[in-house]
Design an enzyme around this catalytic site. Structure first.
Site, mmCIF file in Angstrom:
data_model
loop_
_atom_site.group_PDB
_atom_site.id
_atom_site.type_symbol
_atom_site.label_atom_id
_atom_site.label_comp_id
_atom_site.label_asym_id
_atom_site.label_seq_id
_atom_site.Cartn_x
_atom_site.Cartn_y
_atom_site.Cartn_z
ATOM 1 N N HIS A 82 21.817 4.140 19.833
ATOM 2 C CA HIS A 82 20.639 4.581 20.579
ATOM 3 C C HIS A 82 20.643 6.107 20.659
ATOM 4 O O HIS A 82 21.682 6.716 20.863
ATOM 5 C CB HIS A 82 20.696 3.984 21.997
ATOM 6 C CG HIS A 82 19.617 4.477 22.896
ATOM 7 N ND1 HIS A 82 18.357 3.922 22.927
ATOM 8 C CD2 HIS A 82 19.599 5.488 23.805
ATOM 9 C CE1 HIS A 82 17.625 4.572 23.802
ATOM 10 N NE2 HIS A 82 18.341 5.525 24.353
ATOM 11 N N ASP A 161 12.834 -1.120 35.105
ATOM 12 C CA ASP A 161 12.914 0.229 34.538
ATOM 13 C C ASP A 161 11.513 0.795 34.298
ATOM 14 O O ASP A 161 11.250 1.957 34.597
ATOM 15 C CB ASP A 161 13.705 0.207 33.221
ATOM 16 C CG ASP A 161 13.810 1.607 32.627
ATOM 17 O OD1 ASP A 161 14.345 2.493 33.312
ATOM 18 O OD2 ASP A 161 13.325 1.824 31.505
ATOM 19 N N ARG A 168 9.024 7.704 38.676
ATOM 20 C CA ARG A 168 9.822 8.936 38.484
ATOM 21 C C ARG A 168 8.978 10.004 37.804
ATOM 22 O O ARG A 168 9.062 11.188 38.134
ATOM 23 C CB ARG A 168 11.066 8.628 37.631
ATOM 24 C CG ARG A 168 12.143 7.875 38.385
ATOM 25 C CD ARG A 168 13.165 7.298 37.415
ATOM 26 N NE ARG A 168 13.828 8.312 36.623
ATOM 27 C CZ ARG A 168 14.449 8.082 35.455
ATOM 28 N NH1 ARG A 168 14.516 6.865 34.973
ATOM 29 N NH2 ARG A 168 15.001 9.070 34.802
ATOM 30 N N SER A 183 18.942 3.864 33.617
ATOM 31 C CA SER A 183 17.765 3.420 32.872
ATOM 32 C C SER A 183 18.158 3.080 31.434
ATOM 33 O O SER A 183 17.826 2.005 30.909
ATOM 34 C CB SER A 183 16.713 4.539 32.914
ATOM 35 O OG SER A 183 15.770 4.404 31.899
ATOM 36 N N LYS A 187 19.102 -1.113 29.756
ATOM 37 C CA LYS A 187 18.411 -1.668 28.581
ATOM 38 C C LYS A 187 19.409 -1.990 27.470
ATOM 39 O O LYS A 187 19.258 -2.984 26.760
ATOM 40 C CB LYS A 187 17.340 -0.682 28.086
ATOM 41 C CG LYS A 187 16.135 -0.645 29.037
ATOM 42 C CD LYS A 187 15.118 0.408 28.656
ATOM 43 C CE LYS A 187 15.556 1.790 29.032
ATOM 44 N NZ LYS A 187 14.611 2.858 28.911
#
Ligand code: URA
Length: 437
Positions: A82, A161, A168, A183, A187
């Site tokens: 990621h 999220d 946010r 966050s 995931k």
């Protein structure tokens, strides 16, 4: 329990219990607690942070707010790589061929781009005929046959999220390290992988503007990974200039293919070699990073990685011959060369400005509703550490109708040119790990 007491406790920097965190997050998910109270709670976290134990509970609550996915029937060692988001980041495309060459599987959810950063899903969609798996069974089949299965994010995974992120975004609490870490990690933890590699981008084009911030984010995500007993590696990488030369969609696909042919940009090649070497270490196939990198160089040299990418493209509905014939990809109509106004050394290229220069042409989205033009983008000709003569080309704008003038202005302002010699940036800054290496 009263929400106001929990907010007050966090405001006063006291440690919350699991029950208190659960009460406030469950209540928000069920829409029993209003946005204004959660906004105050988020701001209290922004200022006072969370302890390791609080963060574990917070992340677990996020992760369990929706479906947990463990793809049954996959026969491969799964790595989820990621990236925290950068400009010119075409890594997933190159990894599709490289991971498969080592029998490493990818079964993951990816995002679309918004603002100056591009999204992996958009880049693949530049390829005519390409389609993503639509069901879990299709994804499992793709992973078993080609090594790579990618689907778009669904709002059934970590729905909390999505709700918290929207809040946010409008309450100036996005840039809180524990909130970003939970966050991202919720995931990653919700969709099972044997190993997680987090490419944490550092620099002007990234969420984390300096190395200290990036280290803190990496450490926080590693702590979360450790508390869930998962193998996690964070690779801190330079985003003080775009990655590689191509920024767009089609041009990034081409650059990723060229990298698998051994003709990739130095920084991008170094990044993919490192990420795959780390994956090989997690899997136990390479003892050291250097061993892993030699193995990667070999599958690029002998063409195996490219063959696997072709298989993936073919199984995804695309014409695999495009790897040798780029005219099968969307074509832009015009080119404009942005010339240097002075001679000197390139000391900086603001990645965010370059990302915007591509976005205004149509390569990215300013708002969620914008439609992407996959053919357009920016091709840098000079990078940090290069010398440029006055009048020499800094970058080429590949465009159709839209916004050439704004793109030129953004590119001109992105480059800083100075009289003193400048060293090239190292793309790999630091590597840290838990439960591996
Ligand atoms: N990426 C995420 O997924 N979440 C954040 O909060 C920031 C970046």
């Amino acid at each position: 329990m009263r929400v106001v007491d929990i907010i007050q406790k966090k405001r006063d920097n006291e440690v919350l219990t699991s029950e208190e965190i659960g009460f406030i997050l469950d209540g928000y998910l069920k829409e029993e607690i209003p946005d204004y109270q959660i906004s105050a709670f988020l701001m209290a976290i922004y200022f006072n942070g969370m302890t390791k134990d609080e963060l574990k509970v917070f992340t677990s609550k996020m992760m369990h707010s929706g479906d947990l996915i463990k793809f049954e029937g996959i026969h491969k060692f799964l790595i989820d790589k990621h990236s925290t988001g950068g400009v010119g980041d075409k890594t997933t495309i190159a990894l599709a061929g490289l991971f498969a060459a080592f029998d490493i599987g990818t079964a993951k959810l990816s995002g679309r781009g918004l603002g100056h950063t591009g999204g992996t899903i958009d880049k693949f969609e530049a390829i005519p005929g390409f389609h993503f798996p639509q069901t879990r069974d299709e994804l499992v089949k793709m992973v078993n046959t080609t090594g790579t299965g990618i689907m778009g994010y669904s709002n059934k995974i970590v729905p909390l999220d999505g709700k918290l992120y929207s809040l946010r975004d409008v309450t100036a609490t996005v840039s809180s390290i524990p909130l970003i870490a939970s966050s991202i990690m919720s995931k990653k933890l919700a969709v099972y992988a044997d190993g997680i590699i987090l490419d944490v981008k550092v620099g002007s084009g990234a969420f984390m503007k300096d190395l200290n911030q990036a280290r803190e984010l990496a450490k926080t995500m590693l702590d979360i990974g450790e508390s869930f007993d998962r193998k996690v590696v964070t690779v801190l990488t330079d985003m003080d200039q775009p990655l590689g030369y191509a920024v767009g969609n089609t041009n990034e696909i081409i650059e990723a293919i060229e990298t698998l042919k051994g003709n990739g940009p130095e920084d991008f090649t170094e990044l993919v070699e490192t990420l795959v070497a780390v994956a090989l270490q997690i899997k136990g196939d390479a003892k050291t990073l250097e061993d892993g990198k030699s193995m990667v160089k070999e599958v690029i040299k002998n063409g195996t990685a490219l063959i696997h990418l072709k298989e993936f493209l073919s199984a995804s509905g695309a014409n695999p011959n495009l790897v040798d014939d780029y005219s099968l990809l969307p074509q832009f109509k015009n080119e404009f060369e942005v010339k240097s106004k002075k001679s000197g050394w390139i000391s900086k290229i603001e990645a965010e400005e370059v990302g915007k220069a591509a976005m205004v042409l149509g390569a990215g989205r300013e708002t969620k509703e914008d439609v992407i033009d996959h053919s357009v983008g920016v091709l840098l000709k000079k990078k940090v550490g290069d010398y440029v003569e006055e009048g020499e080309t800094l970058a080429i704008i590949q465009y159709n109708e839209r916004n050439l003038q704004s793109s030129i202005k953004l590119l001109e302002s992105a480059y800083t040119i100075i009289d003193e010699k400048v060293n090239k940036n190292n793309v790999i800054l630091e590597i840290h790990a838990v439960n591996v290496l």
